[in-house]
Motif scaffolding. Structure first.
Motif, PDB file in Angstrom:
ATOM      1  N   UNK A 187       2.442  -9.866  -3.875  1.00 22.18           N
ATOM      2  CA  UNK A 187       1.422  -8.854  -4.134  1.00 22.18           C
ATOM      3  C   UNK A 187       1.950  -7.966  -5.246  1.00 22.18           C
ATOM      4  N   UNK A 188       1.141  -7.734  -6.275  1.00 25.12           N
ATOM      5  CA  UNK A 188       1.609  -6.978  -7.432  1.00 25.12           C
ATOM      6  C   UNK A 188       0.564  -5.978  -7.883  1.00 25.12           C
ATOM      7  N   UNK A 228       0.823  -1.207   0.000  1.00 22.73           N
ATOM      8  CA  UNK A 228       0.000   0.000   0.000  1.00 22.73           C
ATOM      9  C   UNK A 228       0.857   1.256   0.000  1.00 22.73           C
ATOM     10  N   UNK A 229       2.013   1.174   0.654  1.00 19.39           N
ATOM     11  CA  UNK A 229       2.895   2.336   0.735  1.00 19.39           C
ATOM     12  C   UNK A 229       3.705   2.543  -0.538  1.00 19.39           C
ATOM     13  N   UNK A 230       4.088   1.454  -1.208  1.00 22.77           N
ATOM     14  CA  UNK A 230       5.015   1.556  -2.337  1.00 22.77           C
ATOM     15  C   UNK A 230       4.378   1.289  -3.702  1.00 22.77           C
ATOM     16  N   UNK A 231       3.298   0.492  -3.732  1.00 25.54           N
ATOM     17  CA  UNK A 231       2.643   0.094  -4.986  1.00 25.54           C
ATOM     18  C   UNK A 231       3.639  -0.538  -5.965  1.00 25.54           C
ATOM     19  N   UNK A 232       4.471  -1.435  -5.419  1.00 20.83           N
ATOM     20  CA  UNK A 232       5.440  -2.198  -6.197  1.00 20.83           C
ATOM     21  C   UNK A 232       5.278  -3.673  -5.846  1.00 20.83           C
ATOM     22  N   UNK A 233       5.917  -4.539  -6.614  1.00 18.16           N
ATOM     23  CA  UNK A 233       5.881  -5.964  -6.301  1.00 18.16           C
ATOM     24  C   UNK A 233       6.459  -6.198  -4.904  1.00 18.16           C
ATOM     25  N   UNK A 234       5.736  -6.928  -4.068  1.00 17.37           N
ATOM     26  CA  UNK A 234       6.227  -7.339  -2.755  1.00 17.37           C
ATOM     27  C   UNK A 234       6.142  -8.857  -2.707  1.00 17.37           C
ATOM     28  N   UNK A 235       7.260  -9.530  -2.437  1.00 18.07           N
ATOM     29  CA  UNK A 235       7.235 -10.991  -2.480  1.00 18.07           C
ATOM     30  C   UNK A 235       7.967 -11.613  -1.302  1.00 18.07           C
ATOM     31  N   UNK A 236       7.557 -12.828  -0.994  1.00 17.99           N
ATOM     32  CA  UNK A 236       8.105 -13.605   0.113  1.00 17.99           C
ATOM     33  C   UNK A 236       8.641 -14.910  -0.455  1.00 17.99           C
ATOM     34  N   UNK A 237       9.852 -15.281  -0.073  1.00 14.33           N
ATOM     35  CA  UNK A 237      10.473 -16.488  -0.637  1.00 14.33           C
ATOM     36  C   UNK A 237      11.197 -17.279   0.439  1.00 14.33           C
ATOM     37  N   UNK A 238      11.287 -18.577   0.206  1.00 16.17           N
ATOM     38  CA  UNK A 238      12.021 -19.487   1.091  1.00 16.17           C
ATOM     39  C   UNK A 238      13.003 -20.290   0.249  1.00 16.17           C
ATOM     40  N   UNK A 277      16.888  -7.143 -16.968  1.00 17.94           N
ATOM     41  CA  UNK A 277      17.263  -5.777 -17.327  1.00 17.94           C
ATOM     42  C   UNK A 277      16.169  -4.813 -16.906  1.00 17.94           C
ATOM     43  N   UNK A 278      16.583  -3.759 -16.215  1.00 15.53           N
ATOM     44  CA  UNK A 278      15.632  -2.734 -15.814  1.00 15.53           C
ATOM     45  C   UNK A 278      14.858  -3.037 -14.552  1.00 15.53           C
ATOM     46  N   UNK A 279      15.209  -4.122 -13.846  1.00 20.09           N
ATOM     47  CA  UNK A 279      14.500  -4.489 -12.613  1.00 20.09           C
ATOM     48  C   UNK A 279      15.457  -4.477 -11.437  1.00 20.09           C
ATOM     49  N   UNK A 280      15.116  -3.721 -10.406  1.00 21.98           N
ATOM     50  CA  UNK A 280      15.904  -3.665  -9.184  1.00 21.98           C
ATOM     51  C   UNK A 280      15.145  -4.346  -8.052  1.00 21.98           C
ATOM     52  N   UNK A 281      15.872  -4.748  -7.027  1.00 22.48           N
ATOM     53  CA  UNK A 281      15.247  -5.445  -5.902  1.00 22.48           C
ATOM     54  C   UNK A 281      15.938  -5.061  -4.604  1.00 22.48           C
ATOM     55  N   UNK A 282      15.140  -4.911  -3.562  1.00 25.64           N
ATOM     56  CA  UNK A 282      15.642  -4.700  -2.208  1.00 25.64           C
ATOM     57  C   UNK A 282      15.043  -5.793  -1.326  1.00 25.64           C
ATOM     58  N   UNK A 283      15.882  -6.530  -0.620  1.00 21.63           N
ATOM     59  CA  UNK A 283      15.413  -7.667   0.170  1.00 21.63           C
ATOM     60  C   UNK A 283      15.947  -7.597   1.595  1.00 21.63           C
ATOM     61  N   UNK A 284      15.212  -8.226   2.505  1.00 20.45           N
ATOM     62  CA  UNK A 284      15.620  -8.287   3.909  1.00 20.45           C
ATOM     63  C   UNK A 284      15.287  -9.664   4.465  1.00 20.45           C
ATOM     64  N   UNK A 292      12.138 -11.328   2.361  1.00 21.47           N
ATOM     65  CA  UNK A 292      11.101 -10.438   1.849  1.00 21.47           C
ATOM     66  C   UNK A 292      11.762  -9.446   0.901  1.00 21.47           C
ATOM     67  N   UNK A 293      11.111  -9.163  -0.220  1.00 29.00           N
ATOM     68  CA  UNK A 293      11.715  -8.205  -1.150  1.00 29.00           C
ATOM     69  C   UNK A 293      10.673  -7.345  -1.830  1.00 29.00           C
ATOM     70  N   UNK A 294      11.133  -6.195  -2.307  1.00 22.88           N
ATOM     71  CA  UNK A 294      10.352  -5.312  -3.162  1.00 22.88           C
ATOM     72  C   UNK A 294      11.083  -5.245  -4.491  1.00 22.88           C
ATOM     73  N   UNK A 295      10.349  -5.455  -5.578  1.00 17.13           N
ATOM     74  CA  UNK A 295      10.941  -5.417  -6.918  1.00 17.13           C
ATOM     75  C   UNK A 295      10.297  -4.267  -7.684  1.00 17.13           C
ATOM     76  N   UNK A 296      11.123  -3.454  -8.349  1.00 14.37           N
ATOM     77  CA  UNK A 296      10.606  -2.256  -9.010  1.00 14.37           C
ATOM     78  C   UNK A 296      11.452  -1.930 -10.233  1.00 14.37           C
TER      79      UNK A 296
END
Length: 304
Positions: free
Chosen positions: A160-161, A138-148, A239-246, A259-263
């Motif tokens: 969520x996309x 809701x805050x970023x309106x970007x892809x938010x994903x969870x991975x194991x 190409x053209x896709x960045x990601x921040x994960x924690x 958890x990551x946000x892809x934009x």
């Protein structure tokens, strides 16, 4: 050749009284207690017990506070003969119901965890994480994903996309490489040395001109991921896709997910949204029992 799970020990029925005693033993469990006062199965092979009951007894050994057990502990808790436990554990590991860690201990496998998420009363990692993922979305309106982690890949278990967000390589249930995705670098950096060396010594596939394929460079990046608990990826997978994960940590300090946000590259200030991603990951970690001061452990959950 693997031993069939359905091969039962043969028992003599020559002595009718002996047969009835064995039948009674199969129906009535005579519990024993270990030195700590914990209830354990009696030390007997109990020929009358079914294979399924023995498999379930092994699986039920895992519980909160005892999420990782070695072979000796499983033998003690079930009371089954060591060769039987070894055989059944091997079958369960090969099926993905259990995972074997680098130190030889066993934990519940991803496939069994997936089955558990189907239970209506089970609050899965995905269910616990989703409200916080929704806030971040809701805050970023970007892809938010969870991975194991599963094997030597990251598996996306929730995403969520936004409709206008850029297209990604994989969907929920899809797999991502560990060496060049944000969630992958988090999971790889906190894995045990065996998986780390396997990936670094293997073929580091180049997906774009920015993909890091030099093992020494990647090793330094992963060390920084371990230190900070975060990963910033710039156009390495697409190409053209960045990601921040924690990282997401459980009550024992194990990194169990990422958890990551892809934009789209250049669409947002990466440093500006980093605190939001970290805060969301820490909130999910608290739901799993993590608290400040719990030391992060090396060697995360490793499915087979």
């Amino acid at each position: 050749m693997p031993v069939s799970l359905f091969r039962e020990p043969r028992c003599s029925l020559n002595d009718r009284s002996s047969f009835h005693l064995r039948a009674d033993a199969a129906l009535t469990v005579r519990w024993e207690h270990d030195r700590g006062g914990n209830r354990v199965m009696p030390r007997t092979s109990e020929p009358g017990r079914s294979v399924s009951s023995r498999l379930l007894e092994l699986l039920f050994c895992f519980e909160p506070g005892q999420t990782e057990l070695n072979l000796a502990e499983l033998v003690r808790k079930t009371g089954l003969p060591r060769p039987t436990v070894r055989r059944l554990v091997l079958e369960l590991t090969q099926a993905g119901a259990l995972d074997r860690r680098a130190d030889g201990r066993f934990s519940v496998g991803l496939k069994l965890w997936r089955l558990g998420t189907l239970a209506p009363l089970t609050e899965s990692l995905r269910a616990m994480a989703r409200p916080y993922m929704e806030d971040l979305y809701s805050a970023l309106h970007q892809h938010v994903q969870l991975a194991v982690l599963e094997g030597n890949e990251a598996v996306v278990i929730e995403r969520l996309s936004a409709p206008q967000a850029m297209e990604l390589m994989s969907q929920v249930g899809g797999r991502l490489p560990l060496h060049c995705s944000g969630v992958g670098k988090i999971l790889l950096s906190h894995s045990g040395p065996d998986l780390l060396e396997e990936v670094l010594d293997g073929c580091l596939q180049r997906f774009t001109s920015r993909t890091v394929t030099d093992p020494s460079t990647l090793r330094k990046e992963l060390a920084n991921c371990r230190r900070t608990g975060t990963a910033l990826v710039h156009g390495e997978l697409s190409d053209g896709a960045d990601s921040i994960a924690a990282r997401i940590i459980d009550n024992e300090g194990k990194v169990v997910a990422a958890l990551s946000v892809v934009f789209r590259s250049g669409s947002v200030d990466r440093q500006a949204i980093l605190p939001a991603v970290i805060t969301c990951a820490l909130a999910i970690s608290r739901m799993l029992g993590w608290r400040p001061g719990v030391k992060v452990r090396e060697g995360l959950f490793q499915p087979s």
